[in-house]
Design a protein around this motif. Structure first.
Motif, short mmCIF file in Angstrom:
data_model
loop_
_atom_site.label_atom_id
_atom_site.label_comp_id
_atom_site.label_asym_id
_atom_site.label_seq_id
_atom_site.Cartn_x
_atom_site.Cartn_y
_atom_site.Cartn_z
N HIS A 109 31.32 40.27 99.53
CA HIS A 109 31.06 40.03 98.11
C HIS A 109 29.98 38.97 97.92
O HIS A 109 29.20 39.02 96.97
N GLU A 110 29.95 38.01 98.84
CA GLU A 110 28.89 36.98 98.76
C GLU A 110 27.53 37.61 99.02
O GLU A 110 26.55 37.27 98.35
N VAL A 111 27.49 38.52 99.98
CA VAL A 111 26.23 39.22 100.26
C VAL A 111 25.79 39.99 99.01
O VAL A 111 24.61 39.97 98.62
N GLY A 119 26.24 37.63 89.20
CA GLY A 119 26.55 38.78 90.04
C GLY A 119 28.05 38.92 90.27
O GLY A 119 28.60 40.03 90.18
N HIS A 120 28.72 37.82 90.55
CA HIS A 120 30.18 37.88 90.71
C HIS A 120 30.85 38.39 89.43
O HIS A 120 31.78 39.19 89.47
N TYR A 121 30.37 37.90 88.29
CA TYR A 121 30.97 38.32 87.02
C TYR A 121 30.81 39.83 86.82
O TYR A 121 31.77 40.53 86.48
N LYS A 177 39.66 30.95 90.33
CA LYS A 177 38.36 30.29 90.42
C LYS A 177 37.75 30.60 91.77
O LYS A 177 38.46 30.75 92.76
N HIS A 178 36.45 30.68 91.79
CA HIS A 178 35.73 30.90 93.05
C HIS A 178 34.63 29.86 93.16
O HIS A 178 33.84 29.69 92.24
N LEU A 179 34.62 29.16 94.28
CA LEU A 179 33.65 28.09 94.52
C LEU A 179 32.60 28.57 95.51
O LEU A 179 32.92 29.25 96.49
N ASP A 180 31.36 28.18 95.25
CA ASP A 180 30.27 28.55 96.16
C ASP A 180 29.58 27.33 96.73
O ASP A 180 29.31 26.37 96.02
N ARG A 181 29.26 27.42 98.01
CA ARG A 181 28.36 26.46 98.68
C ARG A 181 27.21 27.30 99.22
O ARG A 181 27.27 27.77 100.35
ZN LIG Z 1 29.95 33.43 95.62
#
Ligand SMILES: [Zn+2]
Length: 161
Positions: free
Chosen positions: A107-109, A72-74, A85-89
């Motif tokens: 954007h995370e939503v 989705g981010h891409y 870079k983007h890190l997710d938890r």
């Molecule tokens: Zn994310």
């Protein structure tokens, strides 16, 4: 230039959705490697190259959700990610400690919504959910997601209380 959304829609029509197949079709590198506890995955985009890394120590269904989130981010946010870079938890207990940069909470939503829509298509759930049988497990298996994730999805869509 391939039509990315038609590739995604084609894969999305076959459940469970083959997320890694989508990465292959879009020439996105997909890597599983051990990451620190609580880290789910990250995306590194540098036009035209993209690598999605998922924490190998997490369970298969979490890895699938993380992979779909990064996809989705891409598709939605790569202009913001270029060179970064983007890190997710995504599953940490504190929930809201996702290091957003260079993205924002909205954007995370969006990425979470993309992942849920991709893995658990609303139209199919509406057609297949049977209140008489309360077939949550069957639908979770169909989509290859956890029972808990399917319960949340059905509730969010107003299909099941
Ligand atoms: Zn994310």
């Amino acid at each position: 230039m391939i039509d990315e959304m038609s590739v995604v829609n084609d894969f999305a029509s076959r459940l469970p959705v083959d997320v890694i197949g989508i990465f292959d079709a879009l020439s996105i590198d997909y890597v599983e490697e051990p990451m620190a506890p609580g880290q789910s995955g990250r995306i590194h985009y540098e036009d035209p190259f993209c690598t999605v890394t998922v924490n190998a120590t997490e369970g298969p269904q979490r890895k699938r959700f993380t992979a779909a989130h990064e996809l989705g981010h891409y598709l939605l946010h790569r202009d913001l990610l270029d060179g970064k870079k983007h890190l997710d938890r995504l599953f940490s207990d504190s929930g809201r400690d996702n290091p957003y940069g260079p993205l924002a909470p909205s954007h995370e939503v969006q990425a979470n919504k993309f992942a849920a829509d991709l893995l658990m298509p609303a139209g199919i759930l509406r057609a297949r959910y049977d209140p008489a049988r309360d077939n949550v497990t069957e639908l979770a298996d169909l989509c290859d997601v956890s029972h808990a994730a399917m319960e949340i999805r059905l509730k969010a869509l107003g299909i099941r209380p």
